[in-house]
Design a protein around this motif. Structure first.
Motif, PDB file in Angstrom:
ATOM      1  N   GLU A 247     -11.833   0.273   2.514  1.00  0.00           N
ATOM      2  CA  GLU A 247     -11.740  -0.928   3.344  1.00  0.00           C
ATOM      3  C   GLU A 247     -12.567  -2.074   2.768  1.00  0.00           C
ATOM      4  O   GLU A 247     -12.296  -3.244   3.045  1.00  0.00           O
ATOM      5  CB  GLU A 247     -12.218  -0.624   4.774  1.00  0.00           C
ATOM      6  N   ALA A 248     -13.601  -1.722   1.977  1.00  0.00           N
ATOM      7  CA  ALA A 248     -14.427  -2.752   1.358  1.00  0.00           C
ATOM      8  C   ALA A 248     -13.850  -3.246   0.038  1.00  0.00           C
ATOM      9  O   ALA A 248     -14.320  -4.243  -0.512  1.00  0.00           O
ATOM     10  CB  ALA A 248     -15.839  -2.210   1.124  1.00  0.00           C
ATOM     11  N   LEU A 249     -12.805  -2.561  -0.470  1.00  0.00           N
ATOM     12  CA  LEU A 249     -12.242  -2.910  -1.774  1.00  0.00           C
ATOM     13  C   LEU A 249     -10.916  -3.657  -1.661  1.00  0.00           C
ATOM     14  O   LEU A 249     -10.619  -4.504  -2.505  1.00  0.00           O
ATOM     15  CB  LEU A 249     -12.041  -1.639  -2.618  1.00  0.00           C
ATOM     16  N   VAL A 250     -10.115  -3.333  -0.662  1.00  0.00           N
ATOM     17  CA  VAL A 250      -8.817  -3.990  -0.500  1.00  0.00           C
ATOM     18  C   VAL A 250      -8.638  -4.386   0.955  1.00  0.00           C
ATOM     19  O   VAL A 250      -9.210  -3.768   1.862  1.00  0.00           O
ATOM     20  CB  VAL A 250      -7.655  -3.067  -0.942  1.00  0.00           C
ATOM     21  N   GLU A 251      -7.837  -5.422   1.172  1.00  0.00           N
ATOM     22  CA  GLU A 251      -7.592  -5.888   2.538  1.00  0.00           C
ATOM     23  C   GLU A 251      -6.602  -4.989   3.267  1.00  0.00           C
ATOM     24  O   GLU A 251      -6.696  -4.795   4.475  1.00  0.00           O
ATOM     25  CB  GLU A 251      -7.068  -7.324   2.502  1.00  0.00           C
ATOM     26  N   ASN A 252      -5.636  -4.436   2.533  1.00  0.00           N
ATOM     27  CA  ASN A 252      -4.611  -3.611   3.169  1.00  0.00           C
ATOM     28  C   ASN A 252      -4.346  -2.383   2.302  1.00  0.00           C
ATOM     29  O   ASN A 252      -3.897  -2.506   1.157  1.00  0.00           O
ATOM     30  CB  ASN A 252      -3.319  -4.416   3.349  1.00  0.00           C
TER      31      ASN A 252
END
Length: 332
Positions: A247-252
């Motif tokens: 969740e901290a690396l990609v938005e979706n």
């Protein structure tokens, strides 16, 4: 038999008196006795009037000359196996069609014959929302707080720490509980089917002796691999704290498979490790979380292969629990 809020009641199992403080559903009430509030089944309480009348009219049996009166020993019946538990009590409301869960009341239950010091901390996205520290007597329980059913969809982390203040030879027990929405739904369904009021998680069955001084394992680095380093002219800055949660690396992450997620997490780790080396950073915190430990194992495998890593450790901390590894770099 009906009870109203404020009614005095008699606890059948312990013969203690208390009073009704809240209504949970048709079968469960909340009662306070001895300064402690807890849920109880209606069948386990009674009106105290018969006891009062009996105590006034009953004549005590006189002991024979030279005979000492015997003392009856009453023991509290344990509802759970020996241990310390975090218990969740669903509170229902009627929405016009059916009963639905509005919130969960959280209790700490001590089914051990010893005093327990506790620290309890609920966190959302590493931010503390509720923290409480106290002491729980033997076979006692304490109401901690309530949490909305909708709020459980954010999967809060229930951090706990327990100690035995009467025995300094015993170590501190710590851990984190995180309930996924599917698992919470399963718990609620099982309660509705069985008629039980709450579900519980065992924290410890007993305290363990303190461990000897921990040894931080030193790894002999292998020969350097022929990998290109990021140049000194890079604009991107290193990170002291690297969060590998997807969740901290990609938005979706909707379209990512589990393999894609792990690959992205490990490539991000390698990237920021190289950045830290180029900038001669002394140490780094890598947040990998708990889960089943698969990501932590892959992270440690990469760290062992890098000659620039001096050492690393995965220990409990108040901020990360066991969900982070601290790394030290070796610069020549």
């Amino acid at each position: 038999m009906k009870f109203s809020i404020g009614d005095k009641v008699l606890l059948k199992q312990t013969n203690e008196e208390g009073y009704v403080t809240g209504y949970i559903n048709d079968l469960m009430l909340e009662v306070e006795a001895g300064g402690v509030s807890f849920p109880i089944h209606i069948d386990d309480i009674d009106h105290p009037y018969l006891k009062w009348f009996t105590d006034k009219t009953k004549k005590k049996k006189q002991p024979l000359p030279g005979e000492l009166p015997t003392e009856k020993i009453s023991e509290r019946k344990q509802r759970l196996a020996k241990g310390v538990y975090l218990s969740f009590l669903p509170v229902y409301i009627y929405d016009g069609f059916e009963e639905v869960v509005e919130q969960l009341k959280v209790y700490l239950l001590n089914e051990l014959p010893v005093l327990v010091n506790y620290t309890y901390d609920v966190k959302y996205a590493m931010k503390s929302e509720f923290r409480h520290t106290g002491t729980l007597h033997a076979f006692g329980n304490v109401y901690l707080h309530s949490i909305s059913y909708a709020g459980m969809n954010d999967q809060p982390r229930f951090n706990w720490e327990l100690t035995d203040p009467a025995n300094t030879n015993m170590g501190t027990a710590t851990g984190v509980i995180r309930i996924k929405p599917a698992k919470l739904f399963e718990h609620i369904s099982q309660l509705q089917a069985s008629g039980e009021p709450s579900f519980s998680y065992l924290l410890i069955s007993e305290f363990a002796p303190k461990k000897k001084a921990e040894f931080i394992e030193q790894y002999e680095p292998p020969k350097p691999r022929a990998e290109p380093l990021i140049t000194q002219r890079t604009i991107e800055q290193p990170k002291f704290e690297l969060d590998l949660h997807i969740e901290a690396l990609v938005e979706n992450k909707k379209w990512l498979s589990n393999a894609d997620i792990v690959h992205l997490q490990l490539e991000t780790l390698r990237h920021y490790l190289q950045l830290a080396i180029v900038h001669r950073q002394e140490r780094m915190i890598i947040i990998h979380g708990l889960g089943k430990g698969k990501l932590r194992e892959e992270v440690h495998k990469i760290l062992k292969q890098m000659p620039e890593i001096s050492r690393f450790k995965n220990e409990w901390s108040g901020r990360y629990g066991f969900g982070a590894t601290e790394v030290w770099f070796r610069h020549h």
